[in-house]
Scaffold this motif. Structure first.
Motif, PDB file in Angstrom:
ATOM      1  N   UNK A 157       5.617  12.669   7.187  1.00 36.99           N
ATOM      2  CA  UNK A 157       4.379  12.387   7.048  1.00 36.99           C
ATOM      3  C   UNK A 157       3.504  12.645   8.364  1.00 36.99           C
ATOM      4  N   UNK A 158       3.943  12.490   9.673  1.00 37.18           N
ATOM      5  CA  UNK A 158       3.326  12.891  10.758  1.00 37.18           C
ATOM      6  C   UNK A 158       3.242  14.297  10.918  1.00 37.18           C
ATOM      7  N   UNK A 159       4.511  14.997  10.723  1.00 36.73           N
ATOM      8  CA  UNK A 159       4.565  16.532  10.621  1.00 36.73           C
ATOM      9  C   UNK A 159       3.669  17.207   9.674  1.00 36.73           C
TER      10      UNK A 159
ATOM     11  N   UNK B  86      -4.555   7.701   6.272  1.00 32.06           N
ATOM     12  CA  UNK B  86      -4.127   7.352   4.944  1.00 32.06           C
ATOM     13  C   UNK B  86      -3.090   8.476   4.384  1.00 32.06           C
ATOM     14  N   UNK B  87      -2.844   9.369   5.011  1.00 31.59           N
ATOM     15  CA  UNK B  87      -1.835  10.284   4.497  1.00 31.59           C
ATOM     16  C   UNK B  87      -0.574   9.746   4.938  1.00 31.59           C
ATOM     17  N   UNK B  88      -0.451   9.031   6.042  1.00 31.16           N
ATOM     18  CA  UNK B  88       0.833   8.329   6.246  1.00 31.16           C
ATOM     19  C   UNK B  88       1.038   7.061   5.336  1.00 31.16           C
ATOM     20  N   UNK B  89       0.006   6.337   4.954  1.00 33.39           N
ATOM     21  CA  UNK B  89       0.170   5.490   4.107  1.00 33.39           C
ATOM     22  C   UNK B  89       0.655   5.770   2.823  1.00 33.39           C
ATOM     23  N   UNK B  90       0.313   6.855   2.174  1.00 37.62           N
ATOM     24  CA  UNK B  90       0.544   7.470   0.944  1.00 37.62           C
ATOM     25  C   UNK B  90       1.830   7.991   1.124  1.00 37.62           C
TER      26      UNK B  90
ATOM     27  N   UNK C 120      -3.737  25.035   4.926  1.00 36.68           N
ATOM     28  CA  UNK C 120      -3.672  24.060   6.005  1.00 36.68           C
ATOM     29  C   UNK C 120      -5.099  23.417   5.801  1.00 36.68           C
ATOM     30  N   UNK C 121      -6.079  23.856   5.184  1.00 44.33           N
ATOM     31  CA  UNK C 121      -7.558  23.431   5.035  1.00 44.33           C
ATOM     32  C   UNK C 121      -7.370  22.399   4.031  1.00 44.33           C
ATOM     33  N   UNK C 122      -6.387  22.300   3.014  1.00 40.25           N
ATOM     34  CA  UNK C 122      -6.090  21.282   2.058  1.00 40.25           C
ATOM     35  C   UNK C 122      -5.684  19.830   2.839  1.00 40.25           C
ATOM     36  N   UNK C 123      -4.681  20.381   3.676  1.00 40.17           N
ATOM     37  CA  UNK C 123      -4.027  19.019   4.331  1.00 40.17           C
ATOM     38  C   UNK C 123      -4.889  18.565   5.336  1.00 40.17           C
TER      39      UNK C 123
END
Length: 263
Positions: A133-135, A113-117, A103-106
């Motif tokens: 991505x949202x989940x 940015x994560x959603x874009x990737x 969890x710490x990594x995510x």
């Protein structure tokens, strides 16, 4: 229950309206009926026209269904995953430490940015990529929340007795711990729905997911921002709808929490 029902129905009115909205639209969502950014009331357009002269009200009624369904899917999946992993992590400290490290990594990755990737690297992108991505980005926070909520429960005598009796982890999660965390789970669902609305709407505003000429509340805000002086309703109406949607579902979850606590 009789006192709960009116507040629950009023809270769910907007999500239900967003789902059935296309059936109530007075005009086709992609058909121009007035001048671009026509004022409210022009040619039967109650909220005026958008940048192409299409009926703002009709597009508003068409534009909420995908947002509701996507946000609901994200909230349900995040709540379910976080509930199981969080409670299991509280019961099994070794597993809990592993889950927390993942969890710490995510959590280090910003949501947008994560959603874009994810969406840009996903074949053909679309709603499935956005929901996935949202989940993935919402679950770590929810897992930590549920782990902290479950920690006092797992130290109670009846749970310790079940552990000593050799009960399996899934039995402990669903039969011993979760019945005492129903109000917490409902509160978490409400919070995650609000967060999902924010993430999905932000992605749509950035044109990740729905593309013109699709009717989407966040996309309507982006498309019509240049004409806000000419027809403010083309921007204000979808913006208000997004805010009311998030608040209404959160209110519905909150209204159920006291009842779950008493049962």
């Amino acid at each position: 229950m009789k006192r709960l029902l009116p507040s629950l129905l009023s809270a769910l009115l907007l999500p239900l309206l967003a789902v059935v909205g296309p059936l109530l639209a007075p005009h086709p969502m992609d058909q121009p009926i007035t001048i671009p950014y026509g004022p409210a009331g022009t040619n039967g357009a109650l909220l005026g026209g958008d940048q192409l002269g299409r009926d703002v009200l009709s597009r508003l009624l068409h534009g909420g269904r995908d947002l509701v369904i996507s946000s609901l899917a994200v909230a349900v999946l995040v709540t379910a995953i976080a509930t199981v992993l969080g409670v299991a992590g509280a019961l099994r400290p070794g597993f809990g430490r592993f889950v927390e490290r993942v969890a710490d990594v995510f959590m280090l990755l910003p949501a947008v940015l994560g959603i874009l990737l994810v969406t840009l690297s996903w074949p053909q992108g679309g709603r499935l990529a956005l929901v996935t991505a949202a989940v993935a980005l919402g679950a770590p926070y929810a897992v930590r929340f549920m782990t902290a909520a479950a920690a006092p429960v797992v130290t109670t005598g009846y749970v310790e007795a079940a552990v000593a009796g050799g009960e399996r982890t899934l039995h402990l999660v669903f039969r011993e711990v979760l019945p005492n965390l129903r109000s917490t789970v409902l509160a978490l669902f409400g919070l995650r729905f609000v967060a999902a609305v924010y993430v999905v709407a932000t992605a749509a505003f950035l044109q990740i997911g729905p593309q013109p000429p699709a009717a989407d509340w966040a996309l309507m805000i982006r498309e019509n921002s240049a004409g806000i002086v000419l027809n403010p309703w083309a921007v204000l109406a979808p913006g208000i709808a997004i805010g009311l949607l998030a608040m209404s579902v959160n209110q519905a979850a909150g209204s159920l929490a006291p009842r779950a606590e008493r049962t």
